[in-house]
Write an enzyme that holds these catalytic residues in place. Structure first.
Site, mmCIF file in Angstrom:
data_model
loop_
_atom_site.group_PDB
_atom_site.id
_atom_site.type_symbol
_atom_site.label_atom_id
_atom_site.label_comp_id
_atom_site.label_asym_id
_atom_site.label_seq_id
_atom_site.Cartn_x
_atom_site.Cartn_y
_atom_site.Cartn_z
ATOM 1 C CG ASP A 39 40.042 49.046 39.204
ATOM 2 O OD1 ASP A 39 39.940 49.928 40.081
ATOM 3 O OD2 ASP A 39 39.113 48.753 38.426
ATOM 4 C CE LYS A 40 47.274 42.405 38.125
ATOM 5 N NZ LYS A 40 46.973 40.973 38.262
ATOM 6 C CD GLU A 89 48.049 33.324 34.382
ATOM 7 O OE1 GLU A 89 46.963 33.906 34.555
ATOM 8 O OE2 GLU A 89 49.144 33.872 34.582
ATOM 9 C CB ALA A 108 47.094 37.312 34.855
#
Length: 306
Positions: free
Chosen positions: A31-32, A82, A189
């Site tokens: 998906d990523k 982050e 991420a």
């Protein structure tokens, strides 16, 4: 003073890796995946980690600035935007970021970029993958866990990011922040999803060793309280050289040119602290680079063609 600036993997390698990742996503459950690149900067004088950390803090007062000596004599340094996880007694907070645009100092252009980021289905999907994964892995530790229905946009001096601040109350305050960090890391991420397939894709395509890039740095006290951040917008200092890193999340709809430009913008956080800008990369052939040995061939040998 700059003496050389070389790309560890070149622009064509990175864009080719993005295209291959997009092809993989069509034929697998990927998906990523987060693909990154690195640059090596050499200067005439030794780089002071203390001075650079002070500059990073001055330029990025809202970032998590870190400077950590390593056992091999290098220093890991950065200004991460982050927050992976923060714990104080029973209260926990995580602030995943994903989906980015370059920030400018022109208000109208910045507003345009911000609106475009907010409305972009591709970026909203990329962000949702990260926020959902953080919620999923943090939730088993919590009796209450709240997440906003939609992301917000945060700004750094160089970037705009989609942001979701997730807050909760632990079922047991004896759960340590380090235990939570292990449960969350690596988030989509900095790796991708599903994580095992994304990690294999990174190793397959990236063409260099990330080392400590995209890890986590932080602290924990005797009560298990603490704060851990994702190791991005960072570099590794070795005497008069520093390796800088930047990555971009690749999902269906990603464009290789746009993803490369995103890494260029992200590199500016560290380059600005060195008195440079990513535009230097495009001008590298006009700089006296007698010591430059581009590592492109090495990266090509390490890369795998699908």
């Amino acid at each position: 003073q700059l003496t050389s600036l070389s790309q560890v993997t070149d622009e064509s390698h990175f864009k080719g890796a993005v295209n291959k990742a997009l092809l993989l996503s069509k034929h697998t459950h990927l998906d990523k995946v987060v693909l990154s690149r690195a640059i090596d900067v050499q200067t005439t004088m030794a780089i002071s980690a203390t001075d650079m950390a002070a500059t990073l803090y001055q330029q990025n007062p809202n970032a998590f600035v870190f400077s950590i000596p390593q056992s091999d004599g290098t220093t890991l340094i950065g200004a991460s935007p982050e927050l992976l996880i923060k714990k104080q007694d029973s209260c926990v907070t995580s602030n995943p970021l994903a989906g980015s645009r370059k920030r400018t100092n022109v208000a109208t252009e910045n507003k345009k970029n911000s609106d475009e980021l907010w409305l972009c289905a591709k970026d909203r999907y990329e962000h949702k993958l990260v926020a959902d994964a953080v919620f999923k892995h943090l939730n088993p530790f919590c009796e209450i866990l709240n997440t906003p229905s939609a992301p917000s946009i945060i700004e750094t001096p160089t970037m705009l990011h989609l942001s979701t601040e997730i807050q909760g109350t632990l079922a047991s305050k004896n759960t340590s922040v380090l235990e939570l960090a292990y449960a969350l890391h690596p988030t989509p991420a900095i790796c991708g999803t599903p994580p095992a397939l994304a990690k294999a894709t990174i190793q397959y395509l990236e063409g260099y060793d990330r080392a400590k890039f995209c890890g986590a740095v932080g602290w924990m006290d005797a009560e298990g309280n603490g704060e851990w951040v994702v190791t991005i917008r960072c570099g590794v200092i070795k005497q008069n050289s520093i390796r800088l890193y930047a990555g971009a999340g690749i999902v269906h709809g990603s464009d290789p040119i746009a993803e490369f430009d995103e890494t260029e913008a992200k590199l500016n956080t560290m380059l600005k602290a060195l008195g440079l800008l990513s535009s230097t990369l495009k001008q590298q052939h006009s700089i006296p680079l007698s010591a430059l040995q581009n590592k492109t061939n090495q990266a090509k040998r390490a890369g795998v063609i699908i």
